[in-house]
Motif scaffolding. Structure first.
Motif, PDB file in Angstrom:
ATOM      1  N   ASN A 107      -9.840   8.925  -2.244  1.00 44.28           N
ATOM      2  CA  ASN A 107     -11.161   8.215  -1.813  1.00 44.28           C
ATOM      3  C   ASN A 107     -10.110   6.830  -2.541  1.00 44.28           C
ATOM      4  O   ASN A 107     -11.153   5.241  -2.932  1.00 44.28           O
ATOM      5  CB  ASN A 107     -12.163   7.973  -3.385  1.00 44.28           C
ATOM      6  CG  ASN A 107     -13.108   9.814  -2.199  1.00 44.28           C
ATOM      7  OD1 ASN A 107     -12.646   9.834  -0.936  1.00 44.28           O
ATOM      8  ND2 ASN A 107     -13.944   9.769  -3.539  1.00 44.28           N
ATOM      9  N   ASN A 108      -9.392   6.690  -2.861  1.00 42.61           N
ATOM     10  CA  ASN A 108      -8.627   5.624  -3.890  1.00 42.61           C
ATOM     11  C   ASN A 108      -7.937   4.980  -2.166  1.00 42.61           C
ATOM     12  O   ASN A 108      -7.391   5.223  -1.399  1.00 42.61           O
ATOM     13  CB  ASN A 108      -6.976   6.277  -4.187  1.00 42.61           C
ATOM     14  CG  ASN A 108      -6.617   4.984  -4.649  1.00 42.61           C
ATOM     15  OD1 ASN A 108      -6.711   3.493  -4.194  1.00 42.61           O
ATOM     16  ND2 ASN A 108      -5.169   5.364  -5.638  1.00 42.61           N
ATOM     17  N   PRO A 109      -8.637   3.558  -2.149  1.00 45.68           N
ATOM     18  CA  PRO A 109      -8.323   2.839  -1.048  1.00 45.68           C
ATOM     19  C   PRO A 109      -7.813   2.247  -0.528  1.00 45.68           C
ATOM     20  O   PRO A 109      -6.725   1.667  -0.221  1.00 45.68           O
ATOM     21  CB  PRO A 109     -10.013   1.557  -1.102  1.00 45.68           C
ATOM     22  CG  PRO A 109     -10.329   1.249  -2.242  1.00 45.68           C
ATOM     23  CD  PRO A 109      -9.830   2.964  -3.407  1.00 45.68           C
ATOM     24  N   GLN A 110      -6.492   2.431  -1.806  1.00 48.57           N
ATOM     25  CA  GLN A 110      -5.174   1.578  -2.504  1.00 48.57           C
ATOM     26  C   GLN A 110      -4.099   2.905  -1.463  1.00 48.57           C
ATOM     27  O   GLN A 110      -2.860   1.735  -1.022  1.00 48.57           O
ATOM     28  CB  GLN A 110      -4.527   1.346  -3.513  1.00 48.57           C
ATOM     29  CG  GLN A 110      -5.406   0.277  -4.305  1.00 48.57           C
ATOM     30  CD  GLN A 110      -5.463  -1.156  -4.297  1.00 48.57           C
ATOM     31  OE1 GLN A 110      -3.777  -1.270  -4.107  1.00 48.57           O
ATOM     32  NE2 GLN A 110      -6.098  -1.749  -4.547  1.00 48.57           N
ATOM     33  N   THR A 124       1.248  -1.260  -0.308  1.00 54.20           N
ATOM     34  CA  THR A 124      -0.191  -0.216   0.107  1.00 54.20           C
ATOM     35  C   THR A 124       1.170   0.895   0.548  1.00 54.20           C
ATOM     36  O   THR A 124       1.573   1.486   1.187  1.00 54.20           O
ATOM     37  CB  THR A 124      -0.832   0.416   1.201  1.00 54.20           C
ATOM     38  OG1 THR A 124      -1.507  -1.187   1.431  1.00 54.20           O
ATOM     39  CG2 THR A 124      -1.546   1.463   1.272  1.00 54.20           C
ATOM     40  N   PRO A 125       0.884   2.188  -0.942  1.00 59.43           N
ATOM     41  CA  PRO A 125       2.054   3.269  -0.687  1.00 59.43           C
ATOM     42  C   PRO A 125       0.614   4.338   0.461  1.00 59.43           C
ATOM     43  O   PRO A 125      -0.608   4.625   0.731  1.00 59.43           O
ATOM     44  CB  PRO A 125       1.218   4.104  -1.992  1.00 59.43           C
ATOM     45  CG  PRO A 125       0.130   2.720  -3.035  1.00 59.43           C
ATOM     46  CD  PRO A 125       0.345   2.189  -2.237  1.00 59.43           C
ATOM     47  N   LEU A 126       2.237   4.756   0.905  1.00 59.15           N
ATOM     48  CA  LEU A 126       1.576   6.064   2.972  1.00 59.15           C
ATOM     49  C   LEU A 126       2.040   6.816   2.136  1.00 59.15           C
ATOM     50  O   LEU A 126       3.780   7.049   1.149  1.00 59.15           O
ATOM     51  CB  LEU A 126       2.174   5.015   3.392  1.00 59.15           C
ATOM     52  CG  LEU A 126       1.299   3.632   3.878  1.00 59.15           C
ATOM     53  CD1 LEU A 126       2.994   2.880   4.935  1.00 59.15           C
ATOM     54  CD2 LEU A 126       0.236   3.840   4.634  1.00 59.15           C
ATOM     55  N   TYR A 127       1.567   8.106   1.817  1.00 57.36           N
ATOM     56  CA  TYR A 127       2.124   8.880   1.867  1.00 57.36           C
ATOM     57  C   TYR A 127       1.695  10.034   2.941  1.00 57.36           C
ATOM     58  O   TYR A 127       0.794  10.001   3.561  1.00 57.36           O
ATOM     59  CB  TYR A 127       0.958   9.984   0.833  1.00 57.36           C
ATOM     60  CG  TYR A 127       0.632   9.371  -0.659  1.00 57.36           C
ATOM     61  CD1 TYR A 127       1.855   9.693  -1.610  1.00 57.36           C
ATOM     62  CD2 TYR A 127      -0.413   8.212  -0.768  1.00 57.36           C
ATOM     63  CE1 TYR A 127       1.563   8.863  -2.869  1.00 57.36           C
ATOM     64  CE2 TYR A 127       0.147   7.357  -1.862  1.00 57.36           C
ATOM     65  CZ  TYR A 127       0.882   8.293  -3.315  1.00 57.36           C
ATOM     66  OH  TYR A 127       0.404   7.712  -4.463  1.00 57.36           O
TER      67      TYR A 127
END
Length: 108
Positions: free
Chosen positions: A33-36, A2-5
């Motif tokens: 709204n991107n669940p990724q 999962t990308p974490l920002y």
């Protein structure tokens, strides 16, 4: 993975779900709204961290406030106003505190 920002919006401790999703949308240029994706926000004094993500039609917001110490300072990219970190680094960030001072009672 999962990308974490991450973002260091200065008033993170005041913002709730919709305020943080606006930061994601307008400052980080991402789709909240991107669940990724998972978005991490830390207050300037590093005493509050909020984690925002979207799942099955709902925003989910976690907040961590340590009783003692503060979170370790992550490396922040001013040009992108965010950065990607991996899951292990996020766990380390949220579980590792810097204790600036500790008082212990005197032994009797």
């Amino acid at each position: 993975s999962t990308p974490l920002y991450s973002s260091s919006a200065s008033d993170v401790y005041k913002r709730q779900v919709y305020g943080l999703s606006d930061v994601v949308r307008h400052e980080m240029k991402q789709n909240p709204n991107n669940p990724q994706n998972v978005y991490i926000f830390m207050s300037k004094n590093r005493r509050v961290i909020k984690i925002l993500h979207y799942e099955r039609g709902f925003y989910v917001l976690y907040e961590k406030r340590p009783l003692m110490g503060k979170f370790k300072q992550p490396v922040y990219d001013d040009t992108t106003r965010s950065y990607q970190i991996n899951w292990n680094d996020m766990v380390y960030l949220t579980e590792s505190l810097v204790i600036s001072r500790i008082s212990l009672p005197k032994a009797v």
